[in-house]
Design an enzyme around this catalytic site. Sequence first.
Site, PDB file in Angstrom:
ATOM      1  N   ASP A  11     -19.228 -27.113  -5.978  1.00  0.00           N
ATOM      2  CA  ASP A  11     -18.828 -28.446  -5.498  1.00  0.00           C
ATOM      3  C   ASP A  11     -18.263 -29.393  -6.559  1.00  0.00           C
ATOM      4  O   ASP A  11     -18.485 -30.608  -6.483  1.00  0.00           O
ATOM      5  CB  ASP A  11     -20.012 -29.133  -4.801  1.00  0.00           C
ATOM      6  CG  ASP A  11     -20.559 -28.342  -3.637  1.00  0.00           C
ATOM      7  OD1 ASP A  11     -19.949 -27.327  -3.257  1.00  0.00           O
ATOM      8  OD2 ASP A  11     -21.617 -28.724  -3.112  1.00  0.00           O
ATOM      9  N   LYS A  40     -18.127 -25.538   2.741  1.00  0.00           N
ATOM     10  CA  LYS A  40     -19.445 -25.453   3.362  1.00  0.00           C
ATOM     11  C   LYS A  40     -19.910 -26.831   3.817  1.00  0.00           C
ATOM     12  O   LYS A  40     -19.425 -27.863   3.343  1.00  0.00           O
ATOM     13  CB  LYS A  40     -20.461 -24.876   2.369  1.00  0.00           C
ATOM     14  CG  LYS A  40     -20.689 -25.726   1.120  1.00  0.00           C
ATOM     15  CD  LYS A  40     -21.649 -25.051   0.157  1.00  0.00           C
ATOM     16  CE  LYS A  40     -21.866 -25.856  -1.109  1.00  0.00           C
ATOM     17  NZ  LYS A  40     -22.534 -27.127  -0.936  1.00  0.00           N
ATOM     18  N   CYS A  49     -27.597 -29.401  -4.263  1.00  0.00           N
ATOM     19  CA  CYS A  49     -26.861 -28.157  -3.969  1.00  0.00           C
ATOM     20  C   CYS A  49     -27.156 -27.051  -4.973  1.00  0.00           C
ATOM     21  O   CYS A  49     -27.324 -25.890  -4.593  1.00  0.00           O
ATOM     22  CB  CYS A  49     -25.365 -28.436  -3.903  1.00  0.00           C
ATOM     23  SG  CYS A  49     -24.918 -29.565  -2.557  1.00  0.00           S
TER      24      CYS A  49
END
Length: 199
Positions: A16, A78, A114
């Site tokens: 990310d 995602k 995450c």
Amino acid sequence: MVLRGRINNPVLFVCDLQEKFRTAIYGFDKCVLTAQKLLKVGQILQIPTYATTQLASKLGPLVPELHPLLVNAKVLDKSLFSMMTPELRARLDEDGDDGEKKSVALVGIESHICVLQTCLDLLAAGHEVYVVADGVSSCNRQEVPVALERMRREGAVVTTSESWMYEVMGDAKISEFRQMVGLVRESKESTTLALQSLL
């Protein structure tokens, strides 16, 4: 099955690192520098590489600095916080022989969300996890050491990018050694900056 040095079946996960987060994450640019270095390692040693975006339609693409290094990587979007989406789990199983467990190096953001949830899911699936401490961060700097300690307690190896690079190589006799040493020299300044900022 890929055997390299002291680490079997190495895989690289980049979590990310999106442009939208550049100004929000502590030491974000240092995470990007470390990710760039490890992506170059992945290219030199032909390590399977996966990168994710979190809801790219809302939060935008990965930072442009990474694009040239992701040519051979699998990039997935995602909504889950963990990178271990059903699609990535399936792709991870496809890389390698007969479902061999992987040794995943993990960089990205945020360390306590995450990155942590990806680490926990990888460990639960039986994979080894190497959390690269000079390549992970969060909005709040104080979250990082807590997340690293949690991941260490859960069974992950918390390490640095350069330590991981040499552990993957394992032997100065490998044919790629000169390229790897060149990369270490090329990234010396950025490695120092990342270590000073993020550790």
